[in-house]
Design an enzyme around this catalytic site. Structure first.
Site, PDB file in Angstrom:
ATOM      1  CD  GLU A   1      19.838   9.060 -29.503  1.00 31.14           C
ATOM      2  OE1 GLU A   1      20.051   8.188 -30.369  1.00 31.14           O
ATOM      3  OE2 GLU A   1      20.056   8.869 -28.300  1.00 31.14           O
ATOM      4  CE1 TYR A   2      21.986  11.718 -32.492  1.00 34.73           C
ATOM      5  CE2 TYR A   2      21.059  10.311 -34.215  1.00 34.73           C
ATOM      6  CZ  TYR A   2      21.895  10.483 -33.121  1.00 34.73           C
ATOM      7  OH  TYR A   2      22.617   9.426 -32.641  1.00 34.73           O
TER       8      TYR A   2
ATOM      9  CB  THR B   1      13.408   3.336 -28.814  1.00 33.97           C
ATOM     10  OG1 THR B   1      14.470   2.391 -28.962  1.00 33.97           O
ATOM     11  CG2 THR B   1      12.094   2.672 -29.192  1.00 33.97           C
TER      12      THR B   1
ATOM     13  CG  ASP C   1      -0.177  -0.073   2.534  1.00 38.01           C
ATOM     14  OD1 ASP C   1       1.028  -0.422   2.503  1.00 38.01           O
ATOM     15  OD2 ASP C   1      -0.793   0.197   3.588  1.00 38.01           O
TER      16      ASP C   1
END
Length: 592
Positions: free
Chosen positions: A369-370, A329, A299
């Site tokens: 990127e990028y 990604t 909890d």
């Protein structure tokens, strides 16, 4: 504190250094026409003579540095030069003369000089020839000084400002360790043929002064001298890699870090969003895997890695944790975010400062990127988009929060976006000076993925760390905001028949989690380094060719950070190191 004995130090350091010098000279080399070494520009393959021996440059960038890389003299010279042997013109009777002098030095010079070493509460006087590392102390003109990082020849009196290498610790009595070294030099010069004595005496003077200074301060515990040690913690590493926040502490890494980058949060629909709720804040940790040995309860309001980071910060209150968004990604959403930077910044602030974990994070990191270039996807948001996003984040997060960014390190990536304009809003900027080469080009040629310097035959001329650093500096980005990027992993090829760089390959070498990539902790045992090039290491074994950094090459890279007055170092990523933190300890010790 370790006991200090000048007699012991001279006999074990200075005199053994002399004996060692002549032992090296057993292999003769014709030095006729070979130039004497002097600090300057040297290309790989250059041959010089120094201290009675000949040397060939193996890493042009380091040969040019001098100081610790001075051939045969500097403490790290073997990383830059290879010995070709003693110059054949060296007086063969010198060794016996030196042995005779050594005996007399031990009984007379030390006895007459030791009394002068104990000034300034026993701290030795600064000498221009001695090498000092962070935490080493020296006295100078009645004051005590402490080195912030590696230094040689920089007078504490004139280099103790806020940005200087020395910190003035206040007034004290004077002392003179150099008198011991100079006495040794004087005795040698009067007893050994002059063609050898000067170089031998200078070498001993430096060795003795450095050794005494090191011994005097070896028990000091220094804080990081203004340099940042920044490491990525991969969110997904808690799964197959079984690397948890607790491992940061048990490996000794926490004691070396100044900042942790938590990777990654996602960017979707123009907003910062959670990347993996289970890993981030839902997973219940048992006592065995918990930082403080206390299990999570069903909890409690916060669990997962976020709660473990909270516990780590309690144990190591100097560590700052920064939430990094994007990555390879999850960078596809930045283009939409750039269309409305203010809305994006608001969403990021609301997520990072969520009341459940607001105390965990000290700021935000952007790993886009990028911008205005291609990564996993291509971005067309324009040259100014990145700067606009960073400016909006700084405005929303305020001056007290950390705003940082990892950026591409290839010239095309650096030139595609307004990094110089964004730098004013960033606490530090991190060019990803790794992954320049790899088995994403499966046929090769083999090349180091994170060379510090260029070298003859490098497949792409500007694909090395120093090139990126110099380009950023040329754009006006302050050196103290730039961090050098290093990898705790290697990249490799299979089907290789050539040990040296530049060989053909048939594909990616097998890796534990991904083909063509392997952790340092694995490679050091399965494919130990067989050579160095461009300031990094490579290994050839069983038809595989890998490049990665070792503790030895990491020393050179950390020297570079100091030489270029950079803000520190960052690395990808913590789980690639050994269980005892071999690589990060080199970084941490060098940044102190």
């Amino acid at each position: 504190m370790k006991s200090f004995n000048v007699l012991t130090r001279l006999s074990t350091v200075g005199l053994l250094a002399t004996a060692g010098l002549f032992a090296v000279q057993a292999q003769a080399y014709n030095c006729t026409g070979v130039n004497n070494y002097q600090q300057g520009t040297y290309a790989t393959g250059a041959v010089v003579q120094n201290a009675g021996s000949a040397y060939s440059c193996t890493v042009g960038g380091w040969c040019t540095v001098g100081g610790p890389y001075e051939p045969g003299v500097g403490w790290a010279w073997t990383n830059a030069w290879s010995s070709l042997g003693a110059c054949s013109a060296t007086n063969s009777s010198a060794a016996s003369s030196v042995a005779s002098v050594a005996s007399s030095v031990k009984s007379s010079v030390v006895a007459s000089s030791v009394a002068s070493v104990a000034g300034c509460n026993g701290v030795a006087a600064w000498t221009s020839s001695a090498i000092y590392t962070g935490g080493n102390k020296a006295s100078r003109n009645g004051s005590l000084y402490e080195a912030k990082w590696w230094t040689q020849g920089q007078d504490p009196v004139t280099n103790s400002t806020a940005d200087g290498v020395w910190a003035n610790k206040g007034a004290c009595g004077t002392s003179s360790v150099s008198s011991v070294a100079s006495s040794v030099a004087s005795s040698l010069k009067s007893s050994v043929a002059s063609s050898v004595a000067n170089s031998v005496a200078s070498s001993i003077a430096s060795s003795v002064a450095s050794s005494i200074t090191s011994s005097r301060s070896s028990s000091s515990v220094a804080s990081v001298g203004g340099k940042r040690v920044v490491g990525y913690f991969a969110q997904w590493g808690t799964y197959a890699r079984n690397y948890h926040v607790k491992n940061i502490a048990t490996s000794g890494s926490a004691a070396q870090l100044t900042h942790i980058l938590y990777a990654f949060g996602n960017v979707q629909n123009g907003q910062c969003v959670i990347g993996d709720a289970y890993a981030d804040y839902e997973r219940a940790y048992d006592a065995n895997l918990s930082v403080d040995g206390v299990a999570d309860t069903w909890d409690q309001p916060l669990r997962g890695s976020f709660n473990q980071l909270r516990k780590l910060k309690k144990a190591y209150p100097n560590i700052k944790v920064i939430w990094s968004f994007g990555g390879w990604t999850w960078s596809g959403g930045f283009g939409q975010a750039a269309a409305n930077p203010t809305a994006f910044a608001n969403s990021c602030y609301n997520l990072v400062e969520d009341p459940r974990w607001a105390d965990v994070f000290d700021g935000i990191d952007i790993d886009w990127e990028y911008p205005n270039d291609c990564g996993l996807t291509c971005d067309t948001s324009g040259f100014s988009a990145y700067k606009n996003v960073i400016q909006a984040l700084r405005t929303r997060f305020g001056a007290s929060a950390l705003v940082t960014s990892a950026i591409g390190a290839a010239p095309s990536k650096i030139n595609a976006a307004d990094y110089a304009g964004a730098a004013q809003y960033l606490d530090f900027i991190m060019p990803m000076t790794y992954d320049y080469f790899g088995a994403f080009a499966p046929k090769g040629p083999t090349a180091p993925h994170s060379a510090l310097y260029g070298y003859s035959g490098i497949p792409t001329a500007e694909f090395y760390s120093d090139s990126a650093v110099q380009l950023l500096k040329a754009k006006g980005i302050p050196a103290n905001k730039i961090l050098l990027g290093v990898g705790f992993y290697g990249r490799g090829w299979s089907g290789v028949t050539q040990a040296a760089p530049g060989g053909a390959a048939t594909g990616a070498a097998a890796g534990s989690y991904e083909a063509g990539i392997e952790d340092y902790k694995v490679l050091k045992n399965t494919c130990p380094a067989t050579g160095t090039v461009g300031g990094t290491a490579y290994a050839f074994c069983g038809g595989n060719w890998w490049s990665y950094d070792t503790p030895q090459t990491m020393v050179g890279k950390m020297d570079y950070v100091h030489q270029q007055s950079l803000g520190g170092t960052f690395f990808w990523e913590l789980s690639g190191d050994t269980n005892s933190g071999e690589l990060i300890k080199v970084i941490g010790d060098s940044m102190r």
